[in-house]
Design an enzyme around this catalytic site. Structure first.
Site, PDB file in Angstrom:
ATOM      1  N   HIS A  97       0.782  -1.238   0.000  1.00 15.33           N
ATOM      2  CA  HIS A  97       0.000   0.000   0.000  1.00 15.33           C
ATOM      3  C   HIS A  97       0.821   1.300   0.000  1.00 15.33           C
ATOM      4  CE1 HIS A  97      -0.703  -1.527   4.347  1.00 15.33           C
ATOM      5  NE2 HIS A  97       0.344  -0.775   4.358  1.00 15.33           N
TER       6      HIS A  97
ATOM      7  N   HIS B  35      -6.557   1.509   3.196  1.00 13.35           N
ATOM      8  CA  HIS B  35      -5.507   0.564   3.607  1.00 13.35           C
ATOM      9  C   HIS B  35      -5.625   0.139   5.058  1.00 13.35           C
ATOM     10  CE1 HIS B  35      -3.331   3.565   5.829  1.00 13.35           C
ATOM     11  NE2 HIS B  35      -2.241   2.852   5.925  1.00 13.35           N
TER      12      HIS B  35
END
Lengths: 139, 476
Positions: free
Chosen positions: B324, B399
Site C-alpha cells: 500500500h 488501507h
C-alpha cells in the site's frame, strides 16, 4: 536540555532550540533519539563523525538527522550526545559528532523505530535570540 | 473538515472543485460523518497533489485519509508520462511497498484454540521484530542485489516458500524495472541483516479467524469460510526502503527546481517520469518493492516453521500479498483512451476488479483480494476489487483504519501493560517488544475500521467479503 517532541496526527514532531543554529541542530537530534529510547539510558561511549551538506539550512537539518539514523542503524547503535559545526554560504557544510553506544535491549529503554526525518513541518529559523530547528519524523 | 467548499457527488463521493493551480479536481470518498472528522490538511494536500503535472482525472483520498507527507495517507494520484507526468516522493513515502500478506492455515478457530498460547510465544520468539532486531539471514552485497532484482522469486529460489506462493503476490512476486545500481551502497549495507524482520511502529503479525462472511461466493473463491484461521503480516521494505527515501528526497527536490515544477510543499519533491532523475528513482522504488516482497516471503517461511512445530496438521497457504505504498505503471482508460499511467498509492491498496490480467487466474472471476488491516483489538477485513472502482479511483481502496489520536496523545491516554491485559480479557493475546509501542497502537487510538470499510463498500471501490477477528498478535 532544550528540546521537545510535538503532536502530529500519525507521526511525531521533533524540535531543538539553542543560542545558535548549531545548538538547535544538536538539540533536534536529541529530540529525535528521545522518540526511540530514554536518552538517559544511553551512555556517550563511542564517537561517530557525521558530514553532510545542503544549499538550504532546513534541508541541511533533514540531511543531518537522516545521516544520524543511517549511521546509528549501520552500527547497531543509539546516540544521545551531539556536536555540530556548520560552515559555508552558498553550500552549507555540516561537520558533527554523535556519541552513544551499541543497542542493548536489556539496558536501553527502547521505544519505537524512527524511519526517517521528513520535510513535513520542516522549519529552521530564529525567534529573537533563540534558534529553532523542527520537522516531523516518520515512525 | 469544513464541508461547505465541497461539492457532493453522492452520499459517498465528494469533490474539491478545480481552483487555482489545480489541473484536476480533488475527490474524497467518505461518508459525511467520516468527512467531518477528517483533518483539514487532507483537503490542502489533495489540492496540492492536483496541481502536479500530468495528473489524470482527479487527486483522490480514501475514507481513512489523514495528514501525510505531501500526499495524504490514503491518497491516490495517477500520472501520464506522455503528458509530462511526474513520479513523486510524497506519493510513495519512506516505507516503500509496506503491505499486508494473508495466509490460510486450513484450520478452524476451534481446532486451534488450545494451542494458541504456545503459537504466539513461538511466533514472538522466532520472527525478529522491534527496534534493533536482526534477521536470521546475513547477506553479502551481491546477495542484496539479487534480492532487489528478484523479490519474492529470489526468496522462493533460496528455499523460503513454494513456487505456488508467487501466483498470489502482486507482480507475481517480482517487480519489473528494478535496478540495484540505482540504490546506494548505504541502503544495501543497512539491509544485510534485515531481510525477514518485522520492524516496529504499526507493523504486526496476527493470527485471525473469519468471524463473518458477507459474500459467500467470493469467500469460497478465496478459500475461506466462517471460522477459518488465517495469519496476516504487515510490514515493508525495512531500512533499505527508508534509505532510498532519504537518498532521493534531496535529489527529487533539486529535480523539481531544475524542471521548473512548481511544488507547493517540499514533500511533493518529484521529477518527470521521463527524465533521468525520474527513471532512476522509479528503478530504485521498484528495487524497494522487491525488497519488501522478499521480506514478507521470508517472514512467511518463519511463520510456516512455527506452525509446523506447534500445529503440524496446519497447511499454511498463500491467500494474497498487497502493497500500500507504491508507484506502479498500470493501464487505465481515461477519456475513452487506454493509457499507461504511473499510479501512486500512498496508504492506499490496489483493488483491481474482475477480469484484470494482474489478478491471479483463480480469483479473476471475483476480483483481487483487498487486505485491510485494522487494529489489534478490533478486526481486519478482506474485500474484493470492483469494476466501478477502476473507473472511480484507478482500482484503489483504503488501507486500514487510519489514526484518530496522535502517538503522543495515545501514550498519555493508554499504558501498554493495561492495553495488553484488557485485550487478553477479550481473548486476544498480544506479545510486544515495546510497551510504549503498544500504547501508541492501542485500538482506541485508531478510527473505527468498520466505518471506513463500510464507506469503501458503499462507494463501490471494493466490496466486503469477510471480517477477520484477531486471536493473537505480535508487535514490534
Amino acid at each position: 536540555m532544550d528540546y521537545e517532541t510535538f503532536e502530529h496526527e500519525a507521526d511525531v514532531g521533533i524540535a531543538g532550540y539553542g543560542r545558535s543554529l548549531e545548538e538547535a541542530f544538536e538539540n533536534a537530534a536529541r529530540a529525535m533519539f528521545s522518540v526511540m529510547v530514554e536518552l538517559e539510558s544511553v551512555a556517550p561511549k563511542e564517537r561517530v563523525r557525521i558530514e553532510v551538506e545542503a544549499e538550504e539550512a532546513d534541508i541541511l537539518l533533514v540531511e543531518w538527522l537522516n545521516e544520524l539514523l543511517s549511521q546509528a542503524h549501520l552500527r547497531s547503535m543509539l546516540f544521545s550526545d551531539f556536536e555540530v559545526r556548520v560552515e559555508g554560504d552558498g553550500m552549507l557544510r555540516l561537520e558533527g559528532t554523535a556519541k552513544g553506544e551499541r543497542i542493548d535491549p536489556e539496558r536501553h529503554r527502547l521505544k519505537v523505530e524512527v524511519k526517517a526525518a521528513t520535510y513535513s513541518m520542516l522549519e529552521v529559523g530564529r525567534e529573537g535570540e533563540r534558534y529553532f530547528a523542527r520537522c516531523v519524523v516518520d515512525v | 473538515m469544513e464541508l461547505k467548499s465541497l461539492r457532493k457527488r453522492d452520499e459517498y463521493e465528494w469533490e474539491i472543485p478545480k481552483q487555482g493551480c489545480m489541473r484536476v479536481p480533488g475527490r474524497i470518498f467518505a461518508t459525511r460523518a467520516l468527512l467531518e472528522e477528517m483533518d483539514e490538511k487532507v483537503r490542502e494536500q489533495i489540492s496540492n497533489v492536483a496541481c502536479l503535472p500530468g495528473i489524470q482525472k482527479a487527486a483522490i483520498a480514501m475514507p481513512d485519509a489523514h495528514w501525510g507527507y505531501g500526499f495524504p495517507i490514503g491518497g491516490v494520484g495517477a500520472f501520464d508520462p506522455e503528458e509530462n507526468g511526474v513520479i513523486c516522493m510524497g506519493g510513495i513515502g519512506f516505507d516503500i511497498s509496506c503491505g499486508v500478506r494473508t495466509m490460510r492455515t486450513g484450520m478452524s478457530i476451534e481446532e486451534l484454540k488450545p494451542r494458541i498460547e504456545r503459537l504466539v510465544e513461538e511466533l514472538y520468539r522466532r520472527v525478529p521484530a522491534g527496534l534493533g532486531s536482526r534477521g536470521k539471514l546475513h547477506l553479502s552485497m551481491q546477495g542484496i542485489d539479487e534480492v532487489l532484482r528478484g523479490g519474492a522469486v529470489w526468496a522462493v529460489e533460496k528455499g523460503y516458500g513454494y513456487e505456488e506462493d508467487l501466483e498470489f503476490i502482486e507482480e507475481r512476486g517480482r517487480m519489473e524495472g528494478a535496478k540495484p545500481e540505482n540504490v546506494s551502497d548505504k541502503a544495501k549495507k543497512r539491509q544485510l541483516h534485515e531481510v525477514g524482520t518485522l520492524g516496529s511502529g504499526n507493523h504486526y503479525l496476527e493470527v485471525q479467524y473469519v468471524s463473518e462472511v458477507y459474500d459467500a461466493e467470493a469467500a469460497r473463491v478465496y478459500g475461506l469460510e466462517k471460522g477459518s484461521v488465517v495469519v496476516s503480516v504487515h510490514c515493508g521494505s525495512r531500512a533499505l526502503g527508508h534509505q532510498i527515501g532519504m537518498d532521493y528526497i534531496k535529489e527529487l527536490y533539486r529535480a523539481a527546481k531544475k524542471y521548473g515544477i512548481p511544488i507547493r510543499d517540499k514533500e511533493l519533491a518529484c521529477a518527470p517520469i521521463k527524465s533521468p532523475e525520474g527513471e532512476r528513482y522509479f528503478s530504485a522504488v521498484a528495487a524497494g518493492i522487491n525488497c519488501a516482497l522478499a521480506n514478507r516471503q521470508v517472514i512467511s517461511h518463519l511463520v510456516r516453521q512455527v506452525f509446523e512445530d506447534v500445529v503440524p496438521e496446519a497447511e499454511v497457504k498463500m491467500l494474497y500479498d498487497i502493497s500500500h505504498n507504491t508507484c506502479k505503471p498500470e493501464e487505465h482508460v481515461v477519456e475513452g483512451r487506454r493509457r499507461l499511467l504511473y499510479v501512486h498509492r500512498k496508504g492506499s491498496t490496489r483493488a483491481l476488479g474482475p477480469g484484470r490480467r494482474e489478478v491471479p487466474k483463480a480469483y479473476r472471476s471475483v476480483g483481487q483480494p483487498v487486505l485491510i488491516g485494522g487494529t489489534m483489538g478490533t478486526c481486519s477485513f478482506i474485500l474484493r476489487g470492483t469494476e466501478d472502482g477502476l473507473e472511480k479511483a484507478f482500482g484503489s481502496a483504503c488501507h486500514g483504519a487510519g489514526r484518530a489520536m496522535s502517538r503522543k496523545q495515545a501514550k498519555r491516554v493508554y499504558r501498554g501493560e493495561r492495553v495488553v491485559q484488557e485485550l487478553r480479557s477479550k481473548g486476544i493475546l498480544v506479545k510486544a517488544h515495546s510497551w510504549a509501542g503498544v500504547a501508541e497502537e492501542a485500538p482506541g487510538a485508531y478510527k473505527d475500521v468498520e466505518k471506513v470499510v463500510n464507506a469503501v463498500h458503499a462507494a463501490g471501490l471494493a466490496y466486503r467479503v469477510v471480517k477477520l477477528k484477531p486471536v493473537a498478535c505480535v508487535k514490534g
